[in-house]
Motif scaffolding. Structure first.
Motif, PDB file in Angstrom:
ATOM      1  N   LYS A 188      -8.878   3.969 -15.925  1.00  0.00           N
ATOM      2  CA  LYS A 188      -8.362   3.345 -14.715  1.00  0.00           C
ATOM      3  C   LYS A 188      -7.005   2.683 -14.961  1.00  0.00           C
ATOM      4  N   LEU A 189      -6.279   2.514 -13.879  1.00  0.00           N
ATOM      5  CA  LEU A 189      -4.977   1.852 -13.921  1.00  0.00           C
ATOM      6  C   LEU A 189      -5.126   0.360 -14.190  1.00  0.00           C
ATOM      7  N   VAL A 190      -4.036  -0.257 -14.614  1.00  0.00           N
ATOM      8  CA  VAL A 190      -3.925  -1.708 -14.657  1.00  0.00           C
ATOM      9  C   VAL A 190      -2.762  -2.109 -13.753  1.00  0.00           C
ATOM     10  N   PHE A 191      -3.031  -3.001 -12.814  1.00  0.00           N
ATOM     11  CA  PHE A 191      -1.975  -3.615 -12.021  1.00  0.00           C
ATOM     12  C   PHE A 191      -1.704  -4.982 -12.632  1.00  0.00           C
ATOM     13  N   ALA A 192      -0.466  -5.208 -13.048  1.00  0.00           N
ATOM     14  CA  ALA A 192      -0.101  -6.478 -13.685  1.00  0.00           C
ATOM     15  C   ALA A 192       0.767  -7.273 -12.728  1.00  0.00           C
ATOM     16  N   SER A 193       0.225  -8.368 -12.220  1.00  0.00           N
ATOM     17  CA  SER A 193       0.916  -9.200 -11.239  1.00  0.00           C
ATOM     18  C   SER A 193       1.671 -10.331 -11.926  1.00  0.00           C
ATOM     19  N   ILE A 194       2.972 -10.423 -11.640  1.00  0.00           N
ATOM     20  CA  ILE A 194       3.763 -11.557 -12.118  1.00  0.00           C
ATOM     21  C   ILE A 194       3.590 -12.681 -11.109  1.00  0.00           C
ATOM     22  N   LEU A 195       2.921 -13.749 -11.522  1.00  0.00           N
ATOM     23  CA  LEU A 195       2.570 -14.844 -10.621  1.00  0.00           C
ATOM     24  C   LEU A 195       3.817 -15.617 -10.207  1.00  0.00           C
ATOM     25  N   ARG A 196       3.835 -16.137  -8.974  1.00  0.00           N
ATOM     26  CA  ARG A 196       2.753 -16.052  -8.024  1.00  0.00           C
ATOM     27  C   ARG A 196       2.981 -14.972  -6.988  1.00  0.00           C
ATOM     28  N   THR A 251       0.834  -1.202   0.000  1.00  0.00           N
ATOM     29  CA  THR A 251       0.000   0.000   0.000  1.00  0.00           C
ATOM     30  C   THR A 251       0.865   1.246   0.000  1.00  0.00           C
ATOM     31  N   LEU A 252       1.930   1.217   0.802  1.00  0.00           N
ATOM     32  CA  LEU A 252       2.842   2.358   0.850  1.00  0.00           C
ATOM     33  C   LEU A 252       3.593   2.526  -0.467  1.00  0.00           C
ATOM     34  N   LEU A 253       4.012   1.428  -1.069  1.00  0.00           N
ATOM     35  CA  LEU A 253       4.694   1.494  -2.358  1.00  0.00           C
ATOM     36  C   LEU A 253       3.763   2.018  -3.445  1.00  0.00           C
ATOM     37  N   CYS A 254       2.512   1.587  -3.403  1.00  0.00           N
ATOM     38  CA  CYS A 254       1.521   2.045  -4.376  1.00  0.00           C
ATOM     39  C   CYS A 254       1.324   3.552  -4.275  1.00  0.00           C
ATOM     40  N   TYR A 255       1.319   4.069  -3.068  1.00  0.00           N
ATOM     41  CA  TYR A 255       1.186   5.504  -2.833  1.00  0.00           C
ATOM     42  C   TYR A 255       2.277   6.264  -3.576  1.00  0.00           C
ATOM     43  N   GLU A 256       3.499   5.732  -3.546  1.00  0.00           N
ATOM     44  CA  GLU A 256       4.625   6.417  -4.174  1.00  0.00           C
ATOM     45  C   GLU A 256       4.630   6.263  -5.693  1.00  0.00           C
ATOM     46  N   MET A 263      -2.243  -3.173  -3.064  1.00  0.00           N
ATOM     47  CA  MET A 263      -2.454  -2.084  -4.010  1.00  0.00           C
ATOM     48  C   MET A 263      -3.928  -1.941  -4.359  1.00  0.00           C
ATOM     49  N   LEU A 264      -4.630  -3.072  -4.458  1.00  0.00           N
ATOM     50  CA  LEU A 264      -6.066  -3.016  -4.720  1.00  0.00           C
ATOM     51  C   LEU A 264      -6.837  -2.447  -3.532  1.00  0.00           C
ATOM     52  N   ASP A 265      -6.291  -2.597  -2.327  1.00  0.00           N
ATOM     53  CA  ASP A 265      -6.911  -1.936  -1.171  1.00  0.00           C
ATOM     54  C   ASP A 265      -6.931  -0.426  -1.370  1.00  0.00           C
ATOM     55  N   LEU A 266      -5.877   0.102  -1.975  1.00  0.00           N
ATOM     56  CA  LEU A 266      -5.753   1.545  -2.171  1.00  0.00           C
ATOM     57  C   LEU A 266      -6.474   2.009  -3.432  1.00  0.00           C
ATOM     58  N   VAL A 267      -6.445   1.185  -4.493  1.00  0.00           N
ATOM     59  CA  VAL A 267      -7.080   1.557  -5.769  1.00  0.00           C
ATOM     60  C   VAL A 267      -7.988   0.403  -6.199  1.00  0.00           C
ATOM     61  N   PRO A 268      -9.145   0.247  -5.547  1.00  0.00           N
ATOM     62  CA  PRO A 268      -9.999  -0.918  -5.823  1.00  0.00           C
ATOM     63  C   PRO A 268     -10.588  -0.942  -7.224  1.00  0.00           C
ATOM     64  N   SER A 269     -10.609   0.185  -7.911  1.00  0.00           N
ATOM     65  CA  SER A 269     -11.188   0.225  -9.258  1.00  0.00           C
ATOM     66  C   SER A 269     -10.190  -0.150 -10.347  1.00  0.00           C
ATOM     67  N   ALA A 270      -8.937  -0.416  -9.983  1.00  0.00           N
ATOM     68  CA  ALA A 270      -7.927  -0.757 -10.989  1.00  0.00           C
ATOM     69  C   ALA A 270      -8.278  -2.064 -11.689  1.00  0.00           C
ATOM     70  N   ARG A 271      -7.952  -2.144 -12.979  1.00  0.00           N
ATOM     71  CA  ARG A 271      -8.039  -3.412 -13.688  1.00  0.00           C
ATOM     72  C   ARG A 271      -6.818  -4.259 -13.315  1.00  0.00           C
ATOM     73  N   VAL A 272      -6.912  -5.563 -13.532  1.00  0.00           N
ATOM     74  CA  VAL A 272      -5.828  -6.461 -13.126  1.00  0.00           C
ATOM     75  C   VAL A 272      -5.423  -7.360 -14.289  1.00  0.00           C
ATOM     76  N   ALA A 273      -4.124  -7.478 -14.497  1.00  0.00           N
ATOM     77  CA  ALA A 273      -3.565  -8.453 -15.431  1.00  0.00           C
ATOM     78  C   ALA A 273      -2.775  -9.479 -14.629  1.00  0.00           C
ATOM     79  N   HIS A 274      -2.776 -10.732 -15.090  1.00  0.00           N
ATOM     80  CA  HIS A 274      -1.976 -11.778 -14.466  1.00  0.00           C
ATOM     81  C   HIS A 274      -1.020 -12.358 -15.509  1.00  0.00           C
ATOM     82  N   ILE A 275       0.236 -12.440 -15.122  1.00  0.00           N
ATOM     83  CA  ILE A 275       1.260 -12.959 -16.029  1.00  0.00           C
ATOM     84  C   ILE A 275       1.968 -14.111 -15.325  1.00  0.00           C
ATOM     85  N   GLY A 276       1.817 -15.303 -15.884  1.00  0.00           N
ATOM     86  CA  GLY A 276       2.428 -16.490 -15.281  1.00  0.00           C
ATOM     87  C   GLY A 276       3.800 -16.750 -15.874  1.00  0.00           C
TER      88      GLY A 276
END
Length: 209
Positions: free
Chosen positions: A71-79, A38-43, A88-101
């Motif tokens: 809206k933003l996209v948060f792209a998570s490198i799994l896992r 959450t703190l990193l997302c703020y920055e 980060m979604l706690d801070l920006v709940p409307s963000a779209r999400v991508a998952h990359i395995g």
């Protein structure tokens, strides 16, 4: 270091120190990762553009700032990226999400892709790619390769720890993608782990080692 922002806020550094300790439990590590993300997302979102909108408070009508654009996209490198994603979604709940395995072959240290799912219109959005560790950089580079193939152009990379070797590799492949991290550690060991680091973030999150 050009293109690298070190997030040295005291709360970030304090929580990171606790996470580094080998005595920190799985439950505590997972909780701290969510808090620090959450703190990193703020920055990493500090310079998002704002627009003014007319609203009415209980007392009067005013012009007030709101985020501009899509809206933003948060792209998570799994896992392990999911540990950062949740906070980060706690801070920006409307963000779209991508998952990359992508996983790292422990013999060759090369990145092996096994899954990719992202919003179709990433070309029009700021994409923040998240992974706790930037070690060799292979997984991060491969993930951003895939996003660029889908049209993403406005990309930032966020991690907890980075190694100088990983930063060099990453910037050679993607000089246009800024890096945000809480720490640049000393080096990689012979197995490709960040030293002093905190071990394997995914294993410590999920208690799998």
């Amino acid at each position: 270091m050009d293109g690298v922002t070190i997030i040295d806020h005291p709360l970030v550094q304090h929580k990171l120190t606790i996470m580094r300790s080998k005595d920190t439990s799985t439950a505590s590590f997972r909780r701290l990762l969510r808090e620090i993300s959450t703190l990193l997302c703020y920055e990493v979102t500090r310079d998002l553009e704002l627009t003014m909108e007319t609203i009415e408070t209980p007392l009067m009508e005013i012009q007030a700032p709101k985020l501009e654009g899509k809206k933003l996209v948060f792209a998570s490198i799994l896992r392990a990226g999911n540990g950062l994603l949740e906070g980060m979604l706690d801070l920006v709940p409307s963000a779209r999400v991508a998952h990359i395995g992508v996983y790292r072959d422990h013999e060759t240290l090369e990145a092996i892709e096994y899954y990719f799912k992202a919003p179709e219109d990433v070309v029009n959005r700021l994409v923040i790619v998240v992974d706790p560790m930037l070690a060799t950089g292979n997984s991060s580079i491969a993930s951003i390769d895939k996003l660029k193939e889908r049209g993403a152009r406005n990309i930032r990379f966020l991690c907890l720890l980075a190694a100088p070797e990983g930063i060099r590799n990453f910037q050679e492949a993607h000089p246009d993608v800024p890096i945000y991290t809480a720490s640049v550690d000393s080096h990689l060991n012979e197995k490709g782990y960040i030293v002093p680091g905190l071990g394997d973030a995914g294993d410590r999150m999920y208690g799998t080692k």
